[in-house]
Design an enzyme around this catalytic site. Structure first.
Site, short mmCIF file in Angstrom:
data_model
loop_
_atom_site.label_atom_id
_atom_site.label_comp_id
_atom_site.label_asym_id
_atom_site.label_seq_id
_atom_site.Cartn_x
_atom_site.Cartn_y
_atom_site.Cartn_z
N GLY A 322 0.82 -1.21 0.00
CA GLY A 322 0.00 0.00 0.00
C GLY A 322 0.85 1.26 0.00
N GLU A 323 0.29 2.33 0.57
CA GLU A 323 1.01 3.60 0.74
C GLU A 323 1.44 4.23 -0.58
OE1 GLU A 323 4.23 2.91 3.48
OE2 GLU A 323 2.99 1.61 4.73
#
Length: 353
Positions: A322-323
């Site tokens: 993610g991120e």
């Protein structure tokens, strides 16, 4: 200030220029490299050309990673691999260059901007430029209560719109959009299930950090209960975001819609961003024409959302962190497509007078 109506975006957002795309396709036919030999890079170059309304396409020279951060009350149920209220640690890791997205951004010279929409931490723990936009501290537990008040939902959407305007005004020519959240995949999966008319079990995944079977069952139950609260407000996107979203999701929805208004292309990251894109599509059906799906994260809800959005992911490398990491990995592919479309010469005798 009049109440925000997301349906108004439908009149504000136009498709990328179809005439320019035809011109880009015709130019591609004249290049020295045979048509079709560059595969999807041809399609990417033509899409970007239409978004820019420019033939030949311009290089992507000022991309930016924008990450919206927030904590979600539903994490208290043990539906995440991280402890509730710890999203600020993810933010700190990015700021200190110790996360995958910061490593890649540093390597490629792409600036990263973090916007605290709803972190559940003392503001003093993070820099002022990160926390100054915060709408509220954390969000409500969506299985039993609203994530936001209607006023907070509108404030968050307007925040996202303002950030999009700032980026467009500063010359950003493409955005890599991601989230920094704890518990965020649960409201995201709820939104996707509600908008796609599916059951909780169909969209419940294991999140970026991975959860065991018991946590998966708790997450599935939380999404099921949240869906009961979401379905009565499906006709109003702001009410839906207030009921089962969160400040970061509402802000990203506003960001995506205003980016489309400003004709600023966006690469979407994982399931949380995909959920916001789906809400955006519900408000303005032309808006997905301005977005690319960066990667397939393995979350079943993301696959469901991308199918509804008719977006084909650029990459599928099993990246679940993610991120914004997966979407940032797709950026060089888009830049390569632009460079090839702009810089490959035309065949002798085909240049138009």
């Amino acid at each position: 200030m009049s109440r925000l109506n997301l349906d108004d975006f439908s009149d504000l957002i136009e498709r990328p220029d179809s005439g320019t795309r035809r011109d880009a396709e015709e130019r591609r036919e004249r290049l020295v490299v045979p048509p079709g030999s560059l595969g999807r890079l041809d399609e990417l170059g033509e899409w970007l050309s239409a978004a820019q309304a420019a033939v030949p396409v311009r290089a992507v020279e000022r991309p930016r990673v924008v990450l919206f951060a927030g904590d979600h009350g539903v994490a208290e149920l043990g539906v995440s691999g991280r402890e509730p209220g710890t999203a600020h640690q993810l933010v700190r890791a990015v700021l200190e260059g110790a996360s995958p997205v910061s490593v890649l951004a540093r390597r490629w010279g792409v600036p990263v901007r973090i916007v605290d929409a709803g972190l559940d931490c003392d503001p003093e723990l993070l820099p002022e430029e990160v926390v100054r936009h915060r709408v509220r501290r954390g969000s409500g537990r969506i299985d039993i209560e609203d994530a936001l008040t209607p006023e907070e939902a509108e404030q968050a959407v307007r925040l996202g719109m303002a950030i999009a305007d700032e980026e467009a005004d500063s010359g950003t020519d493409l955005v890599v959009l991601g989230d920094l959240s704890v518990g965020g995949t649960t409201p995201a999966s709820t939104l996707i299930a509600a908008l796609c008319g599916t059951d909780a079990s169909v969209v419940t995944g294991r999140g970026g950090t991975g959860i065991d079977d018991l946590a998966w069952m708790r997450k599935c139950a939380a999404i099921r209960d949240a869906l009961r609260r979401a379905r009565p407000v499906l006709g109003d996107q702001l009410e839906l975001l207030a009921a089962v979203g969160g400040a970061d999701l509402a802000a990203m929805t506003g960001f995506l819609l205003q980016s489309a208004v400003r004709r600023m292309p966006v690469i979407l990251d994982g399931v949380v961003v995909a959920a916001c894109a789906l809400v955006g599509q519900r408000a303005a059906f032309r808006s997905p024409d301005w977005w690319l799906a960066g990667q397939l994260s393995g979350e079943p809800a993301q696959a469901k959302a991308l199918d509804r959005l008719a977006l084909n992911p650029l990459l599928d490398h099993g990246v679940t962190v993610g991120e914004g990491t997966g979407a940032l990995l797709a950026l060089p592919l888009v830049q390569a497509a632009a460079a090839l479309a702009a810089e490959l010469p035309e065949r002798a005798g085909t240049t138009e007078e």
